[in-house]
Design an enzyme around this catalytic site. Structure first.
Site, PDB file in Angstrom:
ATOM      1  N   GLY A 190       0.830  -1.202   0.000  1.00 31.14           N
ATOM      2  CA  GLY A 190       0.000   0.000   0.000  1.00 31.14           C
ATOM      3  C   GLY A 190       0.860   1.246   0.000  1.00 31.14           C
ATOM      4  O   GLY A 190       2.009   1.226   0.458  1.00 31.14           O
ATOM      5  N   GLN A 250       2.689   9.963   1.228  1.00 28.02           N
ATOM      6  CA  GLN A 250       4.002   9.326   1.349  1.00 28.02           C
ATOM      7  C   GLN A 250       4.931   9.690   0.195  1.00 28.02           C
ATOM      8  O   GLN A 250       6.139   9.438   0.278  1.00 28.02           O
ATOM      9  CB  GLN A 250       3.856   7.802   1.415  1.00 28.02           C
ATOM     10  CG  GLN A 250       3.225   7.311   2.713  1.00 28.02           C
ATOM     11  CD  GLN A 250       3.131   5.810   2.715  1.00 28.02           C
ATOM     12  OE1 GLN A 250       2.211   5.249   2.149  1.00 28.02           O
ATOM     13  NE2 GLN A 250       4.091   5.143   3.335  1.00 28.02           N
ATOM     14  N   CYS A 303       5.538  -0.177   7.422  1.00 26.77           N
ATOM     15  CA  CYS A 303       5.207   1.002   6.613  1.00 26.77           C
ATOM     16  C   CYS A 303       6.426   1.394   5.797  1.00 26.77           C
ATOM     17  O   CYS A 303       7.539   1.438   6.332  1.00 26.77           O
ATOM     18  CB  CYS A 303       4.795   2.149   7.537  1.00 26.77           C
ATOM     19  SG  CYS A 303       4.375   3.665   6.664  1.00 26.77           S
ATOM     20  N   LEU A 304       6.214   1.689   4.519  1.00 24.60           N
ATOM     21  CA  LEU A 304       7.332   2.095   3.655  1.00 24.60           C
ATOM     22  C   LEU A 304       7.985   3.379   4.157  1.00 24.60           C
ATOM     23  O   LEU A 304       9.137   3.649   3.832  1.00 24.60           O
ATOM     24  CB  LEU A 304       6.843   2.284   2.213  1.00 24.60           C
ATOM     25  CG  LEU A 304       6.372   1.009   1.497  1.00 24.60           C
ATOM     26  CD1 LEU A 304       5.774   1.358   0.136  1.00 24.60           C
ATOM     27  CD2 LEU A 304       7.509   0.012   1.343  1.00 24.60           C
ATOM     28  N   HIS A 319      -4.620   0.998   7.318  1.00 20.11           N
ATOM     29  CA  HIS A 319      -3.303   1.629   7.404  1.00 20.11           C
ATOM     30  C   HIS A 319      -3.187   2.798   6.417  1.00 20.11           C
ATOM     31  O   HIS A 319      -2.775   3.899   6.788  1.00 20.11           O
ATOM     32  CB  HIS A 319      -2.242   0.557   7.110  1.00 20.11           C
ATOM     33  CG  HIS A 319      -0.832   1.043   7.108  1.00 20.11           C
ATOM     34  ND1 HIS A 319       0.119   0.569   7.987  1.00 20.11           N
ATOM     35  CD2 HIS A 319      -0.195   1.966   6.334  1.00 20.11           C
ATOM     36  CE1 HIS A 319       1.263   1.194   7.747  1.00 20.11           C
ATOM     37  NE2 HIS A 319       1.107   2.039   6.747  1.00 20.11           N
ATOM     38  N   GLU A 320      -3.587   2.548   5.165  1.00 22.23           N
ATOM     39  CA  GLU A 320      -3.436   3.592   4.143  1.00 22.23           C
ATOM     40  C   GLU A 320      -4.409   4.745   4.383  1.00 22.23           C
ATOM     41  O   GLU A 320      -4.043   5.912   4.203  1.00 22.23           O
ATOM     42  CB  GLU A 320      -3.617   3.010   2.732  1.00 22.23           C
ATOM     43  CG  GLU A 320      -2.600   1.945   2.345  1.00 22.23           C
ATOM     44  CD  GLU A 320      -1.156   2.333   2.604  1.00 22.23           C
ATOM     45  OE1 GLU A 320      -0.804   3.522   2.461  1.00 22.23           O
ATOM     46  OE2 GLU A 320      -0.365   1.455   2.980  1.00 22.23           O
ATOM     47  N   HIS A 373      -3.151   7.152   6.889  1.00 24.89           N
ATOM     48  CA  HIS A 373      -2.153   8.105   6.370  1.00 24.89           C
ATOM     49  C   HIS A 373      -2.822   9.414   5.923  1.00 24.89           C
ATOM     50  O   HIS A 373      -2.236  10.493   6.045  1.00 24.89           O
ATOM     51  CB  HIS A 373      -1.414   7.520   5.168  1.00 24.89           C
ATOM     52  CG  HIS A 373      -0.200   6.704   5.518  1.00 24.89           C
ATOM     53  ND1 HIS A 373       0.868   7.209   6.214  1.00 24.89           N
ATOM     54  CD2 HIS A 373       0.127   5.414   5.241  1.00 24.89           C
ATOM     55  CE1 HIS A 373       1.798   6.267   6.355  1.00 24.89           C
ATOM     56  NE2 HIS A 373       1.371   5.167   5.774  1.00 24.89           N
TER      57      HIS A 373
HETATM   58 ZN    ZN Z   1       2.337   3.397   5.799  1.00 25.32          ZN
END
Ligand code: ZN
Length: 155
Positions: free
Chosen positions: A46, A51, A89-90, A131-132, A135
């Site tokens: 995701g 991000q 998380c990236l 999660h996304e 953000h």
């Molecule tokens: Zn994330």
């Protein structure tokens, strides 16, 4: 298409609230294309626009269950059950932790053609949706992490 730089934790943009997309312009389409390439390159499941430094309510989710989804102005419209599982998380490389999320989540969003659709995901897909979407409101999974885990614990 281009691989975009992924913003890392500590950058204040990750704590900001993203704005809705009013109109799908060529610029939005290009952002979606670049996010697809960036997500594939990062091998994540995701990615939210914030991000890559863009405060728009756009996320991509890519899981086995759902395939690659582009979600514009997504909202959780239903959820059920509960799960505790691993998240990463990236934007927070090397950190993994257990969070509590619904077991199944339905999201209603717009696609790149401006059509509204709904999609339901369970397990990993449900976690990825939550999660996304977090953000988009400046929240990170580490805010709700029950405990941090060692990467060796991940099976
Ligand atoms: Zn994330």
């Amino acid at each position: 298409m281009a691989i975009l730089n992924i913003v890392k934790e500590g950058d204040p943009i990750l704590r900001k609230t993203s704005r809705p997309v009013d109109e799908i312009t060529p610029r939005i389409i290009r952002l979606l294309d670049d996010m697809r390439e960036t997500l594939a390159h990062a091998e994540g499941c995701g990615l939210a626009a914030v991000q890559v430094g863009v405060l728009r309510r756009i996320v991509l989710v890519d899981t086995e269950e759902t395939g690659l989804l582009e979600l514009i102005n997504p909202k959780i419209t239903a959820y059920a059950g509960e799960q505790e599982n691993v998240e990463g998380c990236l934007s927070i490389p090397g950190v993994w932790g257990i969070t509590k999320r619904p077991a199944s989540v339905t999201v209603t969003a717009m696609n790149r053609r401006g059509e509204t659709f709904s999609v339901t995901g369970s397990d990993l897909a449900a976690r990825a949706f939550c999660h996304e979407l977090d953000h988009l409101d400046g929240k990170l999974f580490t805010d709700k992490m029950i405990r941090r885990i060692d990467p060796d614990e991940i099976g």
